[in-house]
Scaffold this motif. Structure first.
Motif, PDB file in Angstrom:
ATOM      1  N   PHE A 144       0.829  -1.206   0.000  1.00 63.17           N
ATOM      2  CA  PHE A 144       0.000   0.000   0.000  1.00 63.17           C
ATOM      3  C   PHE A 144       0.866   1.261   0.000  1.00 63.17           C
ATOM      4  CE2 PHE A 144      -3.694  -2.641   0.967  1.00 63.17           C
ATOM      5  CZ  PHE A 144      -4.650  -2.006   0.190  1.00 63.17           C
ATOM      6  N   LYS A 145       2.020   1.207   0.629  1.00 65.86           N
ATOM      7  CA  LYS A 145       2.942   2.346   0.560  1.00 65.86           C
ATOM      8  C   LYS A 145       3.379   2.567  -0.880  1.00 65.86           C
ATOM      9  CE  LYS A 145       7.330   4.026   2.506  1.00 65.86           C
ATOM     10  NZ  LYS A 145       8.034   4.289   1.251  1.00 65.86           N
ATOM     11  N   HIS A 188      -6.025   5.250  -5.807  1.00 69.71           N
ATOM     12  CA  HIS A 188      -6.711   6.058  -4.784  1.00 69.71           C
ATOM     13  C   HIS A 188      -6.383   5.582  -3.371  1.00 69.71           C
ATOM     14  CE1 HIS A 188      -9.348   8.757  -7.181  1.00 69.71           C
ATOM     15  NE2 HIS A 188      -9.087   7.848  -8.110  1.00 69.71           N
ATOM     16  N   VAL A 189      -5.094   5.389  -3.134  1.00 70.09           N
ATOM     17  CA  VAL A 189      -4.584   5.110  -1.791  1.00 70.09           C
ATOM     18  C   VAL A 189      -3.889   6.370  -1.306  1.00 70.09           C
ATOM     19  CG1 VAL A 189      -2.952   3.738  -0.425  1.00 70.09           C
ATOM     20  CG2 VAL A 189      -4.296   2.656  -2.242  1.00 70.09           C
ATOM     21  N   MET A 190      -4.193   6.814  -0.084  1.00 73.41           N
ATOM     22  CA  MET A 190      -3.564   8.025   0.430  1.00 73.41           C
ATOM     23  C   MET A 190      -2.947   7.785   1.802  1.00 73.41           C
ATOM     24  SD  MET A 190      -6.626  10.583   1.639  1.00 73.41           S
ATOM     25  CE  MET A 190      -7.573  10.272   3.136  1.00 73.41           C
ATOM     26  N   ALA A 191      -1.840   8.492   2.058  1.00 76.91           N
ATOM     27  CA  ALA A 191      -1.240   8.476   3.386  1.00 76.91           C
ATOM     28  C   ALA A 191      -2.184   9.179   4.349  1.00 76.91           C
ATOM     29  CB  ALA A 191       0.116   9.173   3.358  1.00 76.91           C
ATOM     30  N   GLU A 207       3.294   5.509  -5.961  1.00 69.04           N
ATOM     31  CA  GLU A 207       3.568   5.291  -7.375  1.00 69.04           C
ATOM     32  C   GLU A 207       2.344   5.104  -8.264  1.00 69.04           C
ATOM     33  OE1 GLU A 207       6.268   2.023  -7.788  1.00 69.04           O
ATOM     34  OE2 GLU A 207       7.591   2.715  -6.166  1.00 69.04           O
ATOM     35  N   VAL A 208       1.167   4.835  -7.666  1.00 63.30           N
ATOM     36  CA  VAL A 208      -0.008   4.483  -8.482  1.00 63.30           C
ATOM     37  C   VAL A 208      -1.195   5.343  -8.062  1.00 63.30           C
ATOM     38  CG1 VAL A 208      -1.402   2.576  -9.358  1.00 63.30           C
ATOM     39  CG2 VAL A 208       0.901   2.122  -8.495  1.00 63.30           C
TER      40      VAL A 208
END
Length: 342
Positions: A70-71, A81-84, A76-77
């Motif tokens: 997920f990091k 729609h993955v956010m810190a 990179e992607v």
């Protein structure tokens, strides 16, 4: 082929395709875009947490692997729609004497203890940390797109047993069972260690909320999980008795009351009546006594051909959190003829 198109089935398919396996077909009753209480994945808050216990080394390993992926997706992607997202965790139950309750430093970044005088009333300890959240509708769509770009296919279909799938897909040499709660009902699986855990959540509009908040107790979870589109998941419940597929107004009121007390900023301090509600959702998590089943067996078609059957189900409330790690172990089962269980 994979049976089941929840986050576990989709992630397993991507993992197999990335390892060079061909002719991957996902067969499922429900697929991304469907909204049904039978289909758990669309309702998830999808914060990338760990629910592993201090001594559950297998799940810790799975969750650490997932966290790394997920990091990478976050960095990179962007289309995933993955956010810190920083988090604040409070726990009502004290830790086990002699065990370090902050062992989660091995999984989360920047874990810091919350001082006793800053704890929420009724909690024993807490910490702040850094992790990620996935915007579920977009993330599932990205998984589907990735599968298709890698040459995989998704079909609608249902089977009463693994044997039926084996006979229907006569060229498949491997069947992967990612049916979640369906594994309770498959005639030749009937895993009665599976149980549904009802989750009710409220999606609200609160784009100013950038931190996730949690209070964990033995019988109740309270959580606030922001998404990349400005919406926030408010929850929740973990109910093994209630089988009602419709939202319960009293539960909704309780969730909003708990979330407001945890973070009044969510309505700018204007009270519970000021929540901007987008939707109220109910889903049933695929709980399993004993945790995730990662096993392989050999079965035969009616013509005598051998077929590998691999199982990857029972992720309960942590399907997203354990998705990449459990899929990596599933790939290992498929590749290594000597392994039967991980």
């Amino acid at each position: 082929m994979c049976v089941g198109a929840g986050v576990s089935g989709l992630t397993t398919a991507v993992s197999l395709l990335r390892e060079g396996y061909k002719n991957i077909t996902i067969v499922a009753k429900h697929v991304p875009g469907d909204l049904s209480s039978e289909y758990t994945s669309p309702w998830a808050g999808a914060s990338i947490l760990t629910v592993a216990k201090h001594d559950d080394l297998r799940l810790q390993e799975i969750d650490m692997y997932t966290m790394k992926e997920f990091k990478r997706l976050c960095e990179e992607v962007p289309e995933a729609h993955v956010m810190a997202c920083p988090g604040i965790q409070y726990c009502q139950e004290p830790g086990v004497p002699g065990q370090d309750v902050y062992w989660v430093r091995s999984i989360y970044k920047d874990v810091k203890k919350i001082s006793d005088n800053e704890l929420v009333p009724g909690t024993a300890y807490g910490y702040t940390f850094e992790t990620f959240t996935a915007n579920v509708p977009y993330y599932l769509a990205w998984l589907v797109k990735t599968i298709q770009e890698l040459g995989g296919r998704i079909e609608r279909g249902t089977f009463e047993s693994i044997a039926d799938a084996i006979e229907h897909y006569k060229e498949a040499d491997t069947i992967v069972n990612c049916t979640g709660l369906g594994s309770y009902y498959l005639k030749d699986v009937q895993d009665h260690t599976m149980y549904p855990a009802r989750g009710q959540t409220v999606v609200v509009r609160a784009p100013h909320i950038k931190t996730q908040h949690y209070i964990d107790g033995n019988n109740q979870w309270t959580y606030i999980i922001p998404r990349s589109d400005g919406t926030v998941i408010c929850g929740g419940t973990l109910d093994r008795e209630n089988r009602n597929t419709a939202p319960d107004d009293a539960i909704t009121a309780d969730i909003l009351d708990r979330c407001y007390k945890l973070c009044p900023e969510i309505t700018h301090g204007k009270g519970v009546s000021a929540f901007d509600i987008v939707s109220i959702n109910v889903g049933f998590r695929p709980g399993r006594t004993g945790g995730i089943r990662l096993e392989k067996e050999t079965r035969r078609r009616s013509n005598g051909d051998k077929v590998k059957v691999c199982h990857n189900y029972g992720h309960s409330s942590h399907g997203y959190q354990s998705s990449w790690g459990s899929s990596a172990k599933l790939v290992e089962l498929v590749k290594n003829e000597r392994l039967s269980k991980l």
